[in-house]
Write a protein that holds these residues in place. Structure first.
Motif, PDB file in Angstrom:
ATOM      1  N   LEU A  72       3.798  10.251  -3.836  1.00  0.00           N
ATOM      2  CA  LEU A  72       4.685  11.037  -4.686  1.00  0.00           C
ATOM      3  C   LEU A  72       6.120  10.961  -4.166  1.00  0.00           C
ATOM      4  CD1 LEU A  72       4.781  12.906  -7.143  1.00  0.00           C
ATOM      5  CD2 LEU A  72       4.366  14.837  -5.604  1.00  0.00           C
ATOM      6  N   ALA A  73       6.273  11.047  -2.839  1.00  0.00           N
ATOM      7  CA  ALA A  73       7.610  10.958  -2.232  1.00  0.00           C
ATOM      8  C   ALA A  73       8.217   9.576  -2.471  1.00  0.00           C
ATOM      9  CB  ALA A  73       7.523  11.246  -0.732  1.00  0.00           C
TER      10      ALA A  73
ATOM     11  N   GLU B 267      11.927   8.001  -1.770  1.00  0.00           N
ATOM     12  CA  GLU B 267      11.877   8.092  -0.310  1.00  0.00           C
ATOM     13  C   GLU B 267      11.399   6.769   0.282  1.00  0.00           C
ATOM     14  OE1 GLU B 267      13.157  10.381   1.247  1.00  0.00           O
ATOM     15  OE2 GLU B 267      13.051  12.242   0.093  1.00  0.00           O
ATOM     16  N   LYS B 268      12.003   6.363   1.395  1.00  0.00           N
ATOM     17  CA  LYS B 268      11.666   5.087   2.028  1.00  0.00           C
ATOM     18  C   LYS B 268      10.632   5.301   3.136  1.00  0.00           C
ATOM     19  CE  LYS B 268      14.703   2.967  -0.519  1.00  0.00           C
ATOM     20  NZ  LYS B 268      14.262   2.058  -1.620  1.00  0.00           N
TER      21      LYS B 268
ATOM     22  N   ASP C  83      10.667   3.549   6.569  1.00  0.00           N
ATOM     23  CA  ASP C  83      10.824   2.100   6.482  1.00  0.00           C
ATOM     24  C   ASP C  83      11.789   1.599   7.555  1.00  0.00           C
ATOM     25  OD1 ASP C  83      10.370  -0.437   4.963  1.00  0.00           O
ATOM     26  OD2 ASP C  83      12.533  -0.296   4.711  1.00  0.00           O
ATOM     27  N   GLU C  84      12.839   2.379   7.818  1.00  0.00           N
ATOM     28  CA  GLU C  84      13.815   2.001   8.838  1.00  0.00           C
ATOM     29  C   GLU C  84      13.168   1.929  10.213  1.00  0.00           C
ATOM     30  OE1 GLU C  84      18.182   3.474  10.600  1.00  0.00           O
ATOM     31  OE2 GLU C  84      17.016   4.767   9.275  1.00  0.00           O
TER      32      GLU C  84
ATOM     33  N   SER D 156       3.192  -2.417  -1.637  1.00  0.00           N
ATOM     34  CA  SER D 156       4.610  -2.303  -1.294  1.00  0.00           C
ATOM     35  C   SER D 156       4.884  -1.132  -0.361  1.00  0.00           C
ATOM     36  CB  SER D 156       5.452  -2.131  -2.558  1.00  0.00           C
ATOM     37  OG  SER D 156       5.164  -0.894  -3.207  1.00  0.00           O
ATOM     38  N   VAL D 157       3.901  -0.257  -0.197  1.00  0.00           N
ATOM     39  CA  VAL D 157       4.070   0.940   0.615  1.00  0.00           C
ATOM     40  C   VAL D 157       3.433   0.765   2.011  1.00  0.00           C
ATOM     41  CG1 VAL D 157       3.813   3.458   0.681  1.00  0.00           C
ATOM     42  CG2 VAL D 157       4.009   2.287  -1.510  1.00  0.00           C
ATOM     43  N   ILE D 158       2.562  -0.228   2.123  1.00  0.00           N
ATOM     44  CA  ILE D 158       1.849  -0.454   3.387  1.00  0.00           C
ATOM     45  C   ILE D 158       2.673  -1.329   4.314  1.00  0.00           C
ATOM     46  CG2 ILE D 158      -0.183  -1.524   4.437  1.00  0.00           C
ATOM     47  CD1 ILE D 158      -1.753  -0.799   1.926  1.00  0.00           C
ATOM     48  N   ALA D 159       2.838  -0.877   5.550  1.00  0.00           N
ATOM     49  CA  ALA D 159       3.519  -1.670   6.566  1.00  0.00           C
ATOM     50  C   ALA D 159       2.569  -2.751   7.068  1.00  0.00           C
ATOM     51  CB  ALA D 159       3.948  -0.789   7.739  1.00  0.00           C
TER      52      ALA D 159
END
Length: 327
Positions: A104-105, A110-111, A235-236, A319-322
């Motif tokens: 949701l974020a 949100e990154k 993400d940073e 796209s959200v998984i590192a």
């Protein structure tokens, strides 16, 4: 000793000092100052005092992080609403968060990145409960009633809403009210609400102490084996600390595998960081502890959120998984 020998000895001493202190010629710490060349050798990790993040504490106790050259300092959190800002501000490096809140974020810009899996639902691990003398017998009886959840618009409300749909109701047919899990039993007993969405160890505690009844297992049908929570970072942070992240991922995966294969390890650890006593730890119903993030499993959460209007547009969880890295 000749002056040449004295000069040579002095140069060697200075060189050794620089090497030992990890400093370059300008006196500043080098970027890789710890074991295995990690960008950060000490990190703060947010975790709730519930069974879900047990692998974090096991990895610390068993020395799995230490073997990676990493020191992990656990920080108690109350939930994703607090953890998100702490991740953004840098107060936490990594944190526990439920997948619904994370996605949701992300949908709002949100990154955040999911860096490791933590907990997946199993039967009777998240239930709707009512007091023993309540006239409510089924989910259909919740129409017009107040249901306690730990947070609005997260896994709690989504899970309850899927069961309301089965009963021919929608989320508009009930009123949700927020209450922390430890306080739900007394609040329900005092008549502040009609039902509550409860997880372990509070399911067992409220059954044994207050005689609460279960009217629905919310992890059935659409939510069967639903991924619940994982580890999240910005993400940073992920981009700046690939080696530290990889070390964290390896240690957590090792602990997850240990917990998955030996429940006794989990039972021994729970009383050390939660208020769950040894007796309760031995009988509570728990979900599973996956050793790796699966995009196909997590996509189920995103698709469910889209169906129930938690998301306005689809999210590809890949796209959200590192991506796991050797740094």
């Amino acid at each position: 000793m000749t002056s040449k020998v004295r000069r040579r000895t002095l140069v060697l001493g200075v060189t050794a000092t620089l090497l030992l202190t990890g400093c370059g010629g300008n006196g500043e710490p080098t970027s890789s100052s710890g074991g295995n060349g990690l960008e950060k050798t000490t990190i703060k990790v947010g975790a709730m005092p519930v069974p879900d993040p047990v692998s974090l504490h096991i990895a610390i106790a068993k020395g799995f992080f230490k073997a990676e050259g990493l020191t992990v300092e656990p920080v108690a959190i109350t939930g994703g609403a607090v953890a998100g800002p702490q991740i953004k501000s840098g107060q936490l490096d990594i944190t526990q968060n439920n997948y619904v809140s994370t996605l949701l974020a992300v949908s709002k810009g949100e990154k955040f990145k999911l860096v490791a899996d933590m907990y997946q639902a199993a039967p009777n691990t998240f239930t709707i409960m009512v007091p023993k003398d309540s006239p409510i017998q089924t989910v259909a009886d919740l129409k017009g009633k107040t249901v306690l959840v730990n947070n609005f618009r997260n896994i709690a409300t989504l899970a309850v809403t899927t069961q309301l749909k089965v009963a021919g109701l929608t989320e508009k047919d009930v009123k949700f009210a927020e209450k922390p899990f430890p306080e739900m039993g007394n609040a329900l007993q005092a008549g502040q609400a009609d039902a509550a969405w409860i997880t372990e160890p509070f399911i067992t505690a409220n059954q044994s102490k207050l005689g609460f009844r279960k009217i629905a297992d919310t992890m059935t049908g659409q939510t069967e084996d639903l991924p619940i929570a994982g580890w999240m970072a910005s993400d940073e942070w992920v981009q700046k600390n690939p080696k530290t992240l990889a070390a964290f991922q390896r240690a957590i995966a090792k602990a997850q595998e240990l917990v998955s294969n030996d429940r006794k390890e989990l039972e021994a650890m729970l009383p050390k960081y939660t208020k769950i006593d040894a007796k309760t730890a031995s009988v509570i119903t728990l979900g599973t502890f996956p050793t790796s993030l699966s995009a196909s499993r997590l996509q189920k959460v995103a698709d469910l959120m889209l169906e129930y209007k938690y998301l306005e547009t689809p999210i590809d969880v890949k796209s959200v998984i590192a991506t796991p890295s050797d740094g």
